[in-house]
Design an enzyme around this catalytic site. Structure first.
Site, mmCIF file in Angstrom:
data_model
loop_
_atom_site.group_PDB
_atom_site.id
_atom_site.type_symbol
_atom_site.label_atom_id
_atom_site.label_comp_id
_atom_site.label_asym_id
_atom_site.label_seq_id
_atom_site.Cartn_x
_atom_site.Cartn_y
_atom_site.Cartn_z
ATOM 1 N N LYS A 1 0.814 -1.196 0.000
ATOM 2 C CA LYS A 1 0.000 0.000 0.000
ATOM 3 C C LYS A 1 0.854 1.254 0.000
ATOM 4 O O LYS A 1 0.394 2.334 -0.325
ATOM 5 C CB LYS A 1 -0.894 0.029 1.248
ATOM 6 C CG LYS A 1 -1.771 -1.171 1.422
ATOM 7 C CD LYS A 1 -2.545 -0.971 2.766
ATOM 8 C CE LYS A 1 -2.832 -2.289 3.394
ATOM 9 N NZ LYS A 1 -3.399 -2.117 4.744
ATOM 10 N N GLY A 2 2.098 1.119 0.436
ATOM 11 C CA GLY A 2 2.936 2.280 0.716
ATOM 12 C C GLY A 2 3.146 3.236 -0.446
ATOM 13 O O GLY A 2 3.355 4.428 -0.245
ATOM 14 N N ASP B 1 14.640 -0.509 0.822
ATOM 15 C CA ASP B 1 15.276 -0.668 2.132
ATOM 16 C C ASP B 1 16.235 -1.864 2.061
ATOM 17 O O ASP B 1 17.331 -1.722 1.526
ATOM 18 C CB ASP B 1 14.152 -0.827 3.178
ATOM 19 C CG ASP B 1 14.660 -0.891 4.599
ATOM 20 O OD1 ASP B 1 15.742 -0.374 4.880
ATOM 21 O OD2 ASP B 1 13.955 -1.481 5.454
ATOM 22 N N LYS C 1 17.166 3.826 1.140
ATOM 23 C CA LYS C 1 17.828 3.703 2.445
ATOM 24 C C LYS C 1 18.966 2.695 2.304
ATOM 25 O O LYS C 1 18.845 1.525 2.689
ATOM 26 C CB LYS C 1 16.802 3.224 3.481
ATOM 27 C CG LYS C 1 17.188 3.498 4.927
ATOM 28 C CD LYS C 1 16.336 2.694 5.891
ATOM 29 C CE LYS C 1 15.005 3.301 6.210
ATOM 30 N NZ LYS C 1 14.232 2.465 7.192
ATOM 31 N N PHE D 1 13.537 4.766 10.868
ATOM 32 C CA PHE D 1 12.233 4.357 10.350
ATOM 33 C C PHE D 1 11.422 5.611 10.052
ATOM 34 O O PHE D 1 11.230 6.464 10.924
ATOM 35 C CB PHE D 1 11.511 3.452 11.349
ATOM 36 C CG PHE D 1 10.414 2.664 10.698
ATOM 37 C CD1 PHE D 1 10.701 1.481 10.021
ATOM 38 C CD2 PHE D 1 9.099 3.100 10.744
ATOM 39 C CE1 PHE D 1 9.699 0.749 9.402
ATOM 40 C CE2 PHE D 1 8.081 2.377 10.120
ATOM 41 C CZ PHE D 1 8.385 1.201 9.456
ATOM 42 N N VAL D 2 10.975 5.741 8.810
ATOM 43 C CA VAL D 2 10.267 6.950 8.398
ATOM 44 C C VAL D 2 8.806 6.646 8.092
ATOM 45 O O VAL D 2 8.464 5.531 7.695
ATOM 46 C CB VAL D 2 10.949 7.620 7.176
ATOM 47 C CG1 VAL D 2 12.294 8.191 7.559
ATOM 48 C CG2 VAL D 2 11.085 6.644 6.013
ATOM 49 N N ASP E 1 3.814 3.816 6.389
ATOM 50 C CA ASP E 1 3.105 3.657 7.660
ATOM 51 C C ASP E 1 3.981 3.025 8.726
ATOM 52 O O ASP E 1 5.026 2.437 8.443
ATOM 53 C CB ASP E 1 1.895 2.741 7.474
ATOM 54 C CG ASP E 1 2.316 1.273 7.333
ATOM 55 O OD1 ASP E 1 3.187 0.989 6.495
ATOM 56 O OD2 ASP E 1 1.800 0.425 8.084
ATOM 57 N N ARG F 1 0.105 7.155 7.267
ATOM 58 C CA ARG F 1 0.177 7.195 5.806
ATOM 59 C C ARG F 1 -0.311 8.535 5.267
ATOM 60 O O ARG F 1 0.051 8.962 4.183
ATOM 61 C CB ARG F 1 -0.712 6.103 5.195
ATOM 62 C CG ARG F 1 -0.226 4.688 5.429
ATOM 63 C CD ARG F 1 -1.006 3.734 4.514
ATOM 64 N NE ARG F 1 -0.904 2.351 4.949
ATOM 65 C CZ ARG F 1 0.102 1.537 4.659
ATOM 66 N NH1 ARG F 1 1.125 1.974 3.939
ATOM 67 N NH2 ARG F 1 0.109 0.303 5.070
HETATM 68 P P1 IMP Z 1 12.504 -3.852 1.583
HETATM 69 O O1 IMP Z 1 11.936 -5.157 1.079
HETATM 70 O O2 IMP Z 1 13.253 -4.051 2.892
HETATM 71 O O3 IMP Z 1 13.316 -3.102 0.574
HETATM 72 O O4 IMP Z 1 11.325 -2.923 2.035
HETATM 73 C C1 IMP Z 1 10.201 -2.826 1.363
HETATM 74 C C2 IMP Z 1 9.040 -2.259 2.154
HETATM 75 O O5 IMP Z 1 9.274 -2.137 3.559
HETATM 76 C C3 IMP Z 1 8.772 -0.858 1.701
HETATM 77 O O6 IMP Z 1 8.010 -0.855 0.528
HETATM 78 C C4 IMP Z 1 8.019 -0.303 2.875
HETATM 79 O O7 IMP Z 1 6.650 -0.618 2.772
HETATM 80 C C5 IMP Z 1 8.618 -1.000 4.060
HETATM 81 N N1 IMP Z 1 9.610 -0.111 4.729
HETATM 82 C C6 IMP Z 1 10.954 -0.198 4.702
HETATM 83 N N2 IMP Z 1 11.537 0.797 5.423
HETATM 84 C C7 IMP Z 1 10.513 1.533 5.908
HETATM 85 C C8 IMP Z 1 10.443 2.737 6.720
HETATM 86 O O8 IMP Z 1 11.444 3.350 7.149
HETATM 87 N N3 IMP Z 1 9.193 3.182 7.013
HETATM 88 C C9 IMP Z 1 8.054 2.566 6.565
HETATM 89 N N4 IMP Z 1 8.079 1.469 5.799
HETATM 90 C C10 IMP Z 1 9.288 0.953 5.476
HETATM 91 MG MG MG Z 2 5.696 -1.080 0.775
#
Ligand code: IMP
Ligand code: MG
Length: 178
Positions: free
Chosen positions: A42-43, A102, A130, A151-152, A158, A164
Site C-alpha cells: 500500500k505504501g 530498504d 535507504k 524508520f520513516v 506507515d 500514511r
Molecule cells: P525492503 O523489502 O526491505 O526493501 O522494504 C520494502 C518495504 O518495507 C517498503 O516498501 C516499505 O513498505 C517497508 N519499509 C521499509 N523501510 C521503511 C520505513 O522506514 N518506514 C516505513 N516502511 C518501510
Molecule cells: Mg511497501
C-alpha cells in the site's frame, strides 16, 4: 485519539518538486515508448498518484501488493507478493514504483517474478532509498531522496497502518518504534 504531529525530515513542497524531476527522468528514459507502471501497495499509493500525474509518456497502471512488516519496524518474513495477471506484464517494459528501497528483498522478489514472466525490461523507481540496510543486490534506477537508517513515516509510508496520511516524511518517534 488523533495522531500527534511529527517533525518533517522532508517537507511536502520538497517532495512535490522532486517528484516532478523524477517524472522527467522517467519520461526521458522511456522516450515515448509505453510501459507498465507497477505500483506496490500500500505504501506507494501516494507517491504513485503524484508521480503518474507528472508523467507525459504513455503507461498502463497495474498494482502488486507486498507485505513483510506486520506491525514491527524490522521486516520479519520473506515478502509475500500478490502479483498482477502475467499477461499484463509479459513482453512489456515494467517500471516498479515503491515507497522505499530498504533491504531490497521486496524489489528483488518482484523483479525475479517479472523476469520469470517475460517482462521485456524491469526498472525500479522509489521515493526513498535507504542504502544502509541493503541486503539484496539491487539499486534504484530512479529515486527521490536518500534517507539515513531511521524508520520513516508519512506520504504513504506507515507504522502499523498509521501516518500514511501525513503530507510530509517524518522520523517515527523512538518510543513508538517496536
Ligand atoms: P525492503 O523489502 O526491505 O526493501 O522494504 C520494502 C518495504 O518495507 C517498503 O516498501 C516499505 O513498505 C517497508 N519499509 C521499509 N523501510 C521503511 C520505513 O522506514 N518506514 C516505513 N516502511 C518501510
Ligand atoms: Mg511497501
Amino acid at each position: 485519539m488523533n495522531q500527534p504531529a511529527l517533525a518533517p525530515i522532508l517537507q511536502a513542497r520538497q517532495i512535490t518538486a522532486r517528484v516532478a524531476q523524477v517524472a522527467k527522468e522517467i519520461d526521458r528514459h522511456y522516450d515515448g515508448e509505453s510501459f507498465v507502471l507497477l505500483s506496490v501497495l500500500k505504501g506507494a499509493v501516494v507517491f504513485t498518484a503524484d508521480l503518474m500525474r507528472e508523467l507525459r509518456n504513455p503507461f498502463e497502471l497495474e498494482f502488486a501488493r507486498s507485505r513483510s512488516y506486520g506491525d514491527a519496524t524490522r521486516a520479519r518474513t520473506e515478502p509475500e507478493l500478490v502479483v498482477p495477471d502475467p499477461e499484463r506484464i509479459s513482453d512489456r517494459h515494467v517500471l516498479v514504483v515503491d515507497d522505499i528501497l530498504d533491504t531490497g528483498n521486496t524489489y528483488l522478489a518482484l523483479r525475479q517474478w517479472l523476469m520469470d514472466h517475460e517482462a521485456l525490461s524491469v526498472r525500479g523507481c522509489f521515493l526513498l532509498d535507504k542504502p544502509a540496510r541493503r541486503q539484496a543486490e539491487v539499486k534504484p534506477d530512479f529515486f527521490g531522496f536518500q534517507v539515513p537508517d531511521v524508520f520513516v513515516v508519512g506520504y504513504g509510508l506507515d507504522h502499523a497502518e498509521r501516518y500514511r496520511n501525513l503530507p510530509y516524511i517524518a522520523q517515527l518517534p523512538a518510543e513508538e518504534a517496536a
